[in-house]
Design an enzyme around this catalytic site. Sequence first.
Site, PDB file in Angstrom:
ATOM      1  N   TYR A 114       0.866  -1.416  -0.052  1.00 56.36           N
ATOM      2  CA  TYR A 114      -0.375   0.079   0.316  1.00 56.36           C
ATOM      3  C   TYR A 114       0.516   1.286   0.330  1.00 56.36           C
ATOM      4  O   TYR A 114       0.871   2.242   0.677  1.00 56.36           O
ATOM      5  CB  TYR A 114      -0.891  -0.096   1.457  1.00 56.36           C
ATOM      6  CG  TYR A 114      -2.260  -1.133   0.775  1.00 56.36           C
ATOM      7  CD1 TYR A 114      -3.009  -1.644  -0.118  1.00 56.36           C
ATOM      8  CD2 TYR A 114      -1.655  -2.188   2.149  1.00 56.36           C
ATOM      9  CE1 TYR A 114      -3.138  -2.644   0.219  1.00 56.36           C
ATOM     10  CE2 TYR A 114      -2.963  -3.503   2.002  1.00 56.36           C
ATOM     11  CZ  TYR A 114      -3.445  -3.523   0.797  1.00 56.36           C
ATOM     12  OH  TYR A 114      -4.306  -4.516   0.897  1.00 56.36           O
ATOM     13  N   HIS A 125      -6.148   2.346   0.882  1.00 60.56           N
ATOM     14  CA  HIS A 125      -6.349   2.009   2.394  1.00 60.56           C
ATOM     15  C   HIS A 125      -6.467   2.874   3.470  1.00 60.56           C
ATOM     16  O   HIS A 125      -6.243   2.483   4.093  1.00 60.56           O
ATOM     17  CB  HIS A 125      -5.289   1.154   2.476  1.00 60.56           C
ATOM     18  CG  HIS A 125      -5.419  -0.378   2.952  1.00 60.56           C
ATOM     19  ND1 HIS A 125      -5.118  -1.374   4.215  1.00 60.56           N
ATOM     20  CD2 HIS A 125      -6.125  -1.303   2.238  1.00 60.56           C
ATOM     21  CE1 HIS A 125      -5.596  -1.947   3.784  1.00 60.56           C
ATOM     22  NE2 HIS A 125      -6.551  -2.484   2.584  1.00 60.56           N
TER      23      HIS A 125
END
Length: 404
Positions: A158, A212
């Site tokens: 991420y 995220h």
Amino acid sequence: MSLTTIRDVRVILTAPAGIDLAVVKVETGEPELYGLGCATFTQRYEAVATAVREYLRPLLVGRRVDAIEDTWHLMMNSGYWRNGPVLNNAVSGVDEALWDIKGKQAGMPVYELWGGCCRPAATLYTHAEGATSEEVEEHARALMADGYRYIRCQLGIYGGHMGGAQQQLSTPKAALEGAYYDPGQYTRATLSMFERLRSLLGYEAELLHDVHERLTPAEAIRFACDLEPYRLFFLEDPLAPEDSAWLANLRMHTHTPLAMGELITNPAEWMGLIQGRLIDYLRVHVSQIGGVSPARKLAALCEAYGIRTAWHGPGDLSPVGAAAQLHLDVSCHNFGIQETAQFTEAEREVFPGTPLIENGYMYPNDRPGLGIDIDERAAARYPCRRREHKWLQARRPDGSAARP
Ligand code: MG
């Protein structure tokens, strides 16, 4: 009407793919009639198992299996405090198992009980990842060769680093170990990755990206606008549920489609997003909200507001949970897309009936119930072990703890 009662409620813990899974098995007074449901909260699986064994089992043994709606409310309300992730996952395990039993009693797949299929399979998106844009491109090409047309593209963990990588960032002295990421570096690198992917792959594949929930509202707004030239299918979780009040602002600024919800636990968190038409796809984790019973109601609410479903489907969803949400996918008209990980051979061995994936579609089978089983002897060969999830110990360059 069935007079069949619940004889036992058991939790089976297994990790065939190296990810700790919790599955609930509801056994009935009829020999051979049982149901399975997903209760996986992989980071806290023992807490969920305790909630099932110590609190739900004594409540449920001896009750009839047919009153699913009533049983769901009993489970959710009998502890007074409700809507937490541990209890919701425990409730989900029983809820899905009761639907599995009802389908077996009816001699039909669960999707038939919900009105039948309005599509033969669920369109999937899966993950292309890599440390560099070149690696992501290579991974995306391999997935396209496998038939996937919807691909989520991510750099690193991420956009972050593990281990000693904070040395590459300008962290203060005595900064703690962690999965460091720099929001500016992450957004710039991701934009340049999409520049490369679009110029080399064209627009045939639909591309997605998951923030995220790692950005501040201002960072998320700028990032969503900067991504517009690359025409994402959707941008996933650009904000955390705690920052939902910023969504109207984000929506006003960008035409990038928005998907949100994998951390949502409480119905109060989705009402505003839906009523305000602030998102295009709702993507809650089905076991995290209490199973397929609340998920069906949520899908119907979304349909009334023109919002589609994109249930959360990571590797820490058990194949039982994947099967359960596949029944939602094929029977809800406002289904949008289904996230999936790739099932391993070991998962297919432990869970006979794990849904088939072919050419970017996931296919349900026509067996009664959820159409999936568990081989408990095989499951025992893959025991759970309490794992440290280091990627969740995220930090920003100044050393402060951050949302993972
Ligand atoms: Mg996600």
